[in-house]
Design a protein around this motif. Structure first.
Motif, PDB file in Angstrom:
ATOM      1  N   THR A 111      -4.659   1.055   6.451  1.00 15.41           N
ATOM      2  CA  THR A 111      -4.778  -0.246   7.130  1.00 15.41           C
ATOM      3  C   THR A 111      -5.276  -1.293   6.126  1.00 15.41           C
ATOM      4  O   THR A 111      -4.786  -2.411   6.082  1.00 15.41           O
ATOM      5  CB  THR A 111      -5.742  -0.134   8.333  1.00 15.41           C
ATOM      6  N   THR A 112      -6.244  -0.880   5.294  1.00 19.87           N
ATOM      7  CA  THR A 112      -6.821  -1.796   4.294  1.00 19.87           C
ATOM      8  C   THR A 112      -5.748  -2.302   3.337  1.00 19.87           C
ATOM      9  O   THR A 112      -5.687  -3.484   3.012  1.00 19.87           O
ATOM     10  CB  THR A 112      -7.926  -1.064   3.493  1.00 19.87           C
ATOM     11  N   ASP A 113      -4.884  -1.384   2.917  1.00 19.95           N
ATOM     12  CA  ASP A 113      -3.800  -1.724   2.004  1.00 19.95           C
ATOM     13  C   ASP A 113      -2.847  -2.736   2.655  1.00 19.95           C
ATOM     14  O   ASP A 113      -2.482  -3.747   2.049  1.00 19.95           O
ATOM     15  CB  ASP A 113      -3.082  -0.416   1.631  1.00 19.95           C
ATOM     16  N   ARG A 117      -1.934  -6.698   1.665  1.00 21.93           N
ATOM     17  CA  ARG A 117      -0.589  -7.270   1.476  1.00 21.93           C
ATOM     18  C   ARG A 117      -0.415  -8.520   2.335  1.00 21.93           C
ATOM     19  O   ARG A 117       0.206  -9.498   1.927  1.00 21.93           O
ATOM     20  CB  ARG A 117       0.482  -6.268   1.880  1.00 21.93           C
ATOM     21  N   MET A 118      -0.967  -8.476   3.562  1.00 22.68           N
ATOM     22  CA  MET A 118      -0.826  -9.633   4.466  1.00 22.68           C
ATOM     23  C   MET A 118      -1.571 -10.848   3.924  1.00 22.68           C
ATOM     24  O   MET A 118      -1.136 -11.980   4.107  1.00 22.68           O
ATOM     25  CB  MET A 118      -1.371  -9.289   5.855  1.00 22.68           C
ATOM     26  N   LEU A 119      -2.705 -10.576   3.283  1.00 25.10           N
ATOM     27  CA  LEU A 119      -3.502 -11.689   2.753  1.00 25.10           C
ATOM     28  C   LEU A 119      -2.838 -12.315   1.529  1.00 25.10           C
ATOM     29  O   LEU A 119      -3.180 -13.408   1.115  1.00 25.10           O
ATOM     30  CB  LEU A 119      -4.909 -11.203   2.391  1.00 25.10           C
ATOM     31  N   LEU A 120      -1.899 -11.596   0.955  1.00 26.96           N
ATOM     32  CA  LEU A 120      -1.213 -12.093  -0.232  1.00 26.96           C
ATOM     33  C   LEU A 120       0.128 -12.696   0.189  1.00 26.96           C
ATOM     34  O   LEU A 120       1.183 -12.198  -0.144  1.00 26.96           O
ATOM     35  CB  LEU A 120      -1.007 -10.932  -1.210  1.00 26.96           C
ATOM     36  N   MET A 121       0.082 -13.757   0.985  1.00 30.59           N
ATOM     37  CA  MET A 121       1.314 -14.328   1.539  1.00 30.59           C
ATOM     38  C   MET A 121       2.038 -15.191   0.514  1.00 30.59           C
ATOM     39  O   MET A 121       1.913 -16.406   0.486  1.00 30.59           O
ATOM     40  CB  MET A 121       1.002 -15.144   2.796  1.00 30.59           C
ATOM     41  N   PHE A 142     -10.044  -7.347  -2.296  1.00 27.33           N
ATOM     42  CA  PHE A 142      -9.806  -6.713  -0.996  1.00 27.33           C
ATOM     43  C   PHE A 142      -8.794  -5.586  -1.090  1.00 27.33           C
ATOM     44  O   PHE A 142      -7.707  -5.763  -1.590  1.00 27.33           O
ATOM     45  CB  PHE A 142      -9.332  -7.754   0.013  1.00 27.33           C
ATOM     46  N   GLY A 143      -9.147  -4.418  -0.597  1.00 28.28           N
ATOM     47  CA  GLY A 143      -8.207  -3.310  -0.501  1.00 28.28           C
ATOM     48  C   GLY A 143      -7.832  -2.708  -1.839  1.00 28.28           C
ATOM     49  O   GLY A 143      -6.799  -2.077  -1.961  1.00 28.28           O
ATOM     50  N   PRO A 151      -3.491  -2.113  -4.252  1.00 26.07           N
ATOM     51  CA  PRO A 151      -2.546  -1.153  -3.697  1.00 26.07           C
ATOM     52  C   PRO A 151      -1.204  -1.767  -3.355  1.00 26.07           C
ATOM     53  O   PRO A 151      -0.216  -1.074  -3.244  1.00 26.07           O
ATOM     54  CB  PRO A 151      -3.230  -0.647  -2.426  1.00 26.07           C
ATOM     55  N   TRP A 152      -1.168  -3.109  -3.158  1.00 33.09           N
ATOM     56  CA  TRP A 152       0.108  -3.700  -2.757  1.00 33.09           C
ATOM     57  C   TRP A 152       0.954  -4.162  -3.943  1.00 33.09           C
ATOM     58  O   TRP A 152       2.005  -4.721  -3.770  1.00 33.09           O
ATOM     59  CB  TRP A 152      -0.108  -4.856  -1.788  1.00 33.09           C
TER      60      TRP A 152
END
Length: 347
Positions: A111-113, A117-121, A142-143, A151-152
């Motif tokens: 979920t953290t990963d 990714r979502m925060l890196l829009m 983060f993550g 991780p992303w």
């Protein structure tokens, strides 16, 4: 799909799977604010094809009393330890009683990963466009994995195998009398809005056989922009296959629903939700052929949840979390300063 894989493994250990889902209050207390409401999560879990029943409002600490209440022989959890807010193993009691089993964690996702990714829009993982600094500042720490890499990076660390697809696939071919329904899309961050839509599509026929056409990452990025899709094609394939309403998936389906595709799968109905249909690269309507055949239907899921809205919820949660932490740090600093002053005055 990591959660779905855990539930798939758990179901294989017995005959009937009951999944306990915590309330928002329990999650907020032990882990932080949940992204989905408890009602959304109940429905989401119930839609996973390996789940026979859900236990709403399950306690955070699993006790023998809970297992007995639902007539369970044992409980299953992933091989990562979960702790309560005061640091206790939430499965201690059932482990001592020998009524605990473990399943393997899905490598390459958490979920953290996904939140990272979502925060890196930004479009950065599809092209060389500079990252959007507004989002960048919320992703720096983060993550990250233990080695300090994000991780992303490169979208995902998840490695798809044919075996994993076979484990998730229904393996059922269309039978005589089945109505073959085709639905195409990104199905990114597979969520309750998708479930509501597929449930409605499923209700359109007596014996529905739903085929999902998943677009390749670059295609999704063309019509969604930013750094969509958040999940790559392999991850989206597993997420969709885990849904009980889905019979088959076309991995990397063409954007335009062609005559060849309709004839090949013997499609009787093509459905689309109430979201905007972006024209194909040449400006044409991707649903031109099914419309010409009179087999196209718009389906209203009754849900307004989109992948974009989920990302907005995540960012809102993240900003609130950061603001709370800054307040807390400022307060602690003020206390330390006061203690220091008191100490100096005594001397």
């Amino acid at each position: 799909y990591g959660h779905s894989n855990q539930l798939r493994q758990a179901r294989a250990m017995g005959d009937y799977l009951i999944v306990g889902v915590h309330t928002d209050e329990e999650i907020a207390k032990h882990k932080g604010p949940p992204v989905f409401t408890q009602e959304e999560r109940y429905k989401m879990v119930q839609a996973i094809k390996w789940v026979d029943e859900i236990a709403p409002g399950a306690p955070y600490v699993t006790t023998l009393e809970t297992l007995d209440k639902y007539n369970c022989d044992f409980c299953v959890h992933g091989d990562d330890i979960t702790l309560t807010i005061d640091g206790k193993d939430t499965y201690e009691e059932v482990k001592m009683a020998g009524r605990y089993r473990e399943c393997k964690r899905t490598q390459g996702v958490s979920t953290t990963d996904l939140v990272g990714r979502m925060l890196l829009m930004t479009k950065a993982h599809h092209s060389n466009i500079d990252e959007d600094l507004d989002y960048r500042k919320h992703t720096d720490n983060f993550g990250k994995g233990p080695k300090g890499h994000s991780p992303w990076t490169g979208v995902s660390q998840f490695l798809q195998t044919s075996q994993k697809i076979i484990q998730f696939a229904s393996g059922k071919e269309p039978q005589p009398g089945d109505t073959i329904i085709y639905v195409a899309g990104a199905f990114d961050l597979f969520h309750i809005g998708h479930v509501d839509f597929l449930e409605k599509v499923h209700q359109l026929a007596k014996k529905p056989y739903i085929i999902i056409g998943l677009h390749f990452d670059q295609e999704v990025n063309r019509y969604k922009g930013k750094n969509y899709p958040i999940m790559n094609i392999h991850e989206r394939t597993l997420s969709v296959l885990a849904c009980r309403y889905v019979s088959e998936v076309v991995i990397g389906a063409p954007y335009a629903v062609t005559a060849d595709l309709l004839d090949h799968f013997k499609v009787a109905l093509v459905c689309h939700g109430m979201t905007e249909v972006v024209p194909d690269k040449d400006g044409s309507d991707p649903y031109e052929e099914p419309k010409r055949r009179g087999i196209f239907q718009l389906v209203d899921s009754g849900s307004n949840l989109t992948t974009d809205l989920i990302v907005q919820r995540i960012i809102k949660n993240r900003l609130e979390f950061e603001a709370r932490n800054q307040k807390k740090e400022a307060k602690e600093l003020a206390v330390l300063e006061a203690m220091k002053r008191l100490g100096e005055e005594k001397h």
